[in-house]
Design a protein around this motif. Structure first.
Motif, PDB file in Angstrom:
ATOM      1  N   VAL A 150      53.979  53.752  48.995  1.00 54.46           N
ATOM      2  CA  VAL A 150      53.385  53.904  47.659  1.00 54.46           C
ATOM      3  C   VAL A 150      53.379  52.571  46.914  1.00 54.46           C
ATOM      4  O   VAL A 150      52.437  52.266  46.182  1.00 54.46           O
ATOM      5  N   GLU A 151      54.389  51.757  47.118  1.00 54.08           N
ATOM      6  CA  GLU A 151      54.446  50.448  46.469  1.00 54.08           C
ATOM      7  C   GLU A 151      53.384  49.507  47.029  1.00 54.08           C
ATOM      8  O   GLU A 151      52.724  48.777  46.284  1.00 54.08           O
ATOM      9  N   VAL A 152      53.184  49.527  48.329  1.00 51.51           N
ATOM     10  CA  VAL A 152      52.150  48.684  48.949  1.00 51.51           C
ATOM     11  C   VAL A 152      50.772  49.114  48.452  1.00 51.51           C
ATOM     12  O   VAL A 152      49.947  48.288  48.049  1.00 51.51           O
ATOM     13  N   ILE A 153      50.514  50.419  48.466  1.00 53.34           N
ATOM     14  CA  ILE A 153      49.203  50.933  48.053  1.00 53.34           C
ATOM     15  C   ILE A 153      48.922  50.606  46.592  1.00 53.34           C
ATOM     16  O   ILE A 153      47.841  50.111  46.257  1.00 53.34           O
ATOM     17  N   THR A 154      49.882  50.847  45.713  1.00 56.54           N
ATOM     18  CA  THR A 154      49.638  50.578  44.299  1.00 56.54           C
ATOM     19  C   THR A 154      49.510  49.085  44.013  1.00 56.54           C
ATOM     20  O   THR A 154      48.708  48.685  43.170  1.00 56.54           O
ATOM     21  N   THR A 155      50.249  48.273  44.741  1.00 57.13           N
ATOM     22  CA  THR A 155      50.129  46.821  44.557  1.00 57.13           C
ATOM     23  C   THR A 155      48.745  46.335  44.958  1.00 57.13           C
ATOM     24  O   THR A 155      48.117  45.551  44.228  1.00 57.13           O
ATOM     25  N   VAL A 156      48.267  46.796  46.092  1.00 57.45           N
ATOM     26  CA  VAL A 156      46.917  46.414  46.536  1.00 57.45           C
ATOM     27  C   VAL A 156      45.885  46.912  45.523  1.00 57.45           C
ATOM     28  O   VAL A 156      44.953  46.182  45.163  1.00 57.45           O
ATOM     29  N   ALA A 157      46.051  48.138  45.040  1.00 58.23           N
ATOM     30  CA  ALA A 157      45.110  48.691  44.063  1.00 58.23           C
ATOM     31  C   ALA A 157      45.087  47.868  42.783  1.00 58.23           C
ATOM     32  O   ALA A 157      44.013  47.598  42.233  1.00 58.23           O
ATOM     33  N   VAL A 158      46.237  47.440  42.313  1.00 59.59           N
ATOM     34  CA  VAL A 158      46.298  46.633  41.095  1.00 59.59           C
ATOM     35  C   VAL A 158      45.616  45.284  41.309  1.00 59.59           C
ATOM     36  O   VAL A 158      44.913  44.777  40.425  1.00 59.59           O
ATOM     37  N   HIS A 159      45.783  44.708  42.489  1.00 62.32           N
ATOM     38  CA  HIS A 159      45.089  43.443  42.789  1.00 62.32           C
ATOM     39  C   HIS A 159      43.576  43.655  42.791  1.00 62.32           C
ATOM     40  O   HIS A 159      42.821  42.822  42.255  1.00 62.32           O
ATOM     41  N   LEU A 160      43.107  44.749  43.377  1.00 61.64           N
ATOM     42  CA  LEU A 160      41.671  45.046  43.377  1.00 61.64           C
ATOM     43  C   LEU A 160      41.169  45.287  41.955  1.00 61.64           C
ATOM     44  O   LEU A 160      40.089  44.797  41.586  1.00 61.64           O
ATOM     45  N   LEU A 167      40.191  53.235  48.510  1.00 61.17           N
ATOM     46  CA  LEU A 167      41.651  53.234  48.605  1.00 61.17           C
ATOM     47  C   LEU A 167      42.261  54.339  47.745  1.00 61.17           C
ATOM     48  O   LEU A 167      43.111  55.104  48.209  1.00 61.17           O
ATOM     49  N   VAL A 168      41.839  54.431  46.503  1.00 61.33           N
ATOM     50  CA  VAL A 168      42.401  55.423  45.589  1.00 61.33           C
ATOM     51  C   VAL A 168      42.077  56.834  46.058  1.00 61.33           C
ATOM     52  O   VAL A 168      42.950  57.704  46.072  1.00 61.33           O
ATOM     53  N   THR A 169      40.844  57.063  46.473  1.00 58.87           N
ATOM     54  CA  THR A 169      40.445  58.392  46.934  1.00 58.87           C
ATOM     55  C   THR A 169      41.198  58.794  48.195  1.00 58.87           C
ATOM     56  O   THR A 169      41.711  59.906  48.296  1.00 58.87           O
ATOM     57  N   ILE A 206      50.132  59.423  47.570  1.00 57.59           N
ATOM     58  CA  ILE A 206      50.956  58.701  46.598  1.00 57.59           C
ATOM     59  C   ILE A 206      51.309  59.534  45.373  1.00 57.59           C
ATOM     60  O   ILE A 206      51.983  59.047  44.479  1.00 57.59           O
ATOM     61  N   SER A 207      50.856  60.757  45.294  1.00 58.24           N
ATOM     62  CA  SER A 207      51.109  61.715  44.214  1.00 58.24           C
ATOM     63  C   SER A 207      50.262  61.387  42.985  1.00 58.24           C
ATOM     64  O   SER A 207      49.855  60.246  42.773  1.00 58.24           O
ATOM     65  N   SER A 208      50.048  62.395  42.189  1.00 56.15           N
ATOM     66  CA  SER A 208      49.212  62.207  41.005  1.00 56.15           C
ATOM     67  C   SER A 208      49.886  61.298  39.983  1.00 56.15           C
ATOM     68  O   SER A 208      49.211  60.662  39.176  1.00 56.15           O
ATOM     69  N   PHE A 209      51.205  61.211  40.019  1.00 51.19           N
ATOM     70  CA  PHE A 209      51.930  60.312  39.121  1.00 51.19           C
ATOM     71  C   PHE A 209      51.438  58.874  39.287  1.00 51.19           C
ATOM     72  O   PHE A 209      51.271  58.145  38.308  1.00 51.19           O
ATOM     73  N   HIS A 210      51.211  58.450  40.522  1.00 54.90           N
ATOM     74  CA  HIS A 210      50.739  57.097  40.796  1.00 54.90           C
ATOM     75  C   HIS A 210      49.217  57.030  40.826  1.00 54.90           C
ATOM     76  O   HIS A 210      48.633  56.014  40.434  1.00 54.90           O
TER      77      HIS A 210
END
Length: 128
Positions: free
Chosen positions: A34-44, A77-79, A85-89
């Protein structure tokens, strides 16, 4: 530079100690997905915002073609990861994505048809 101005360990002729990079970095296996996914998403998200010119008024970085690619990648990525990653993230990422999609539509001289904008093949049509 004289010996008097060098750090003590350098003045004595020895090289300064190098930092222990192994101790300073985490093994990628220890990073939760979840940390890797959210980090990549924030960079995008950040890169797309800059390419939309949202970083500052009259930005010289505005490039809608690049923004389209980044927004589409973010939407995929988000979809794809939302259930993992749960709706929280996922919820804040979806909100940021929608904001970028709407900003793209606003910045476009000729707006895309609903459902044809960046990332909308993954998210469906976005309306403001």
């Amino acid at each position: 530079m004289t010996d008097a101005t060098l750090p003590a360990d350098t003045a004595a002729g020895s090289a300064p100690e190098s930092p222990d990079y192994d101790a300073m970095t985490r093994d990628i296996a220890d990073v939760p997905a979840v940390e890797v996914i959210t980090t990549v998403a924030v960079h995008l998200l950040s890169a797309a915002a800059v390419n939309l010119g949202l970083d500052k008024p009259d930005s010289e970085h505005k490039d809608l073609d690049e923004a389209r690619k980044l927004i589409t990648a973010l939407a995929g990525l988000v979809t794809a990861s939302a259930t993992e990653i749960s709706s929280f993230h996922a919820a804040p990422l979806r909100d940021g994505l929608k904001s970028l999609q709407l900003a793209f539509r606003e910045a476009s001289i000729v707006p895309d048809e609903p459902g044809q904008g960046p990332g909308e093949k993954f998210t469906g049509p976005v309306f403001g």
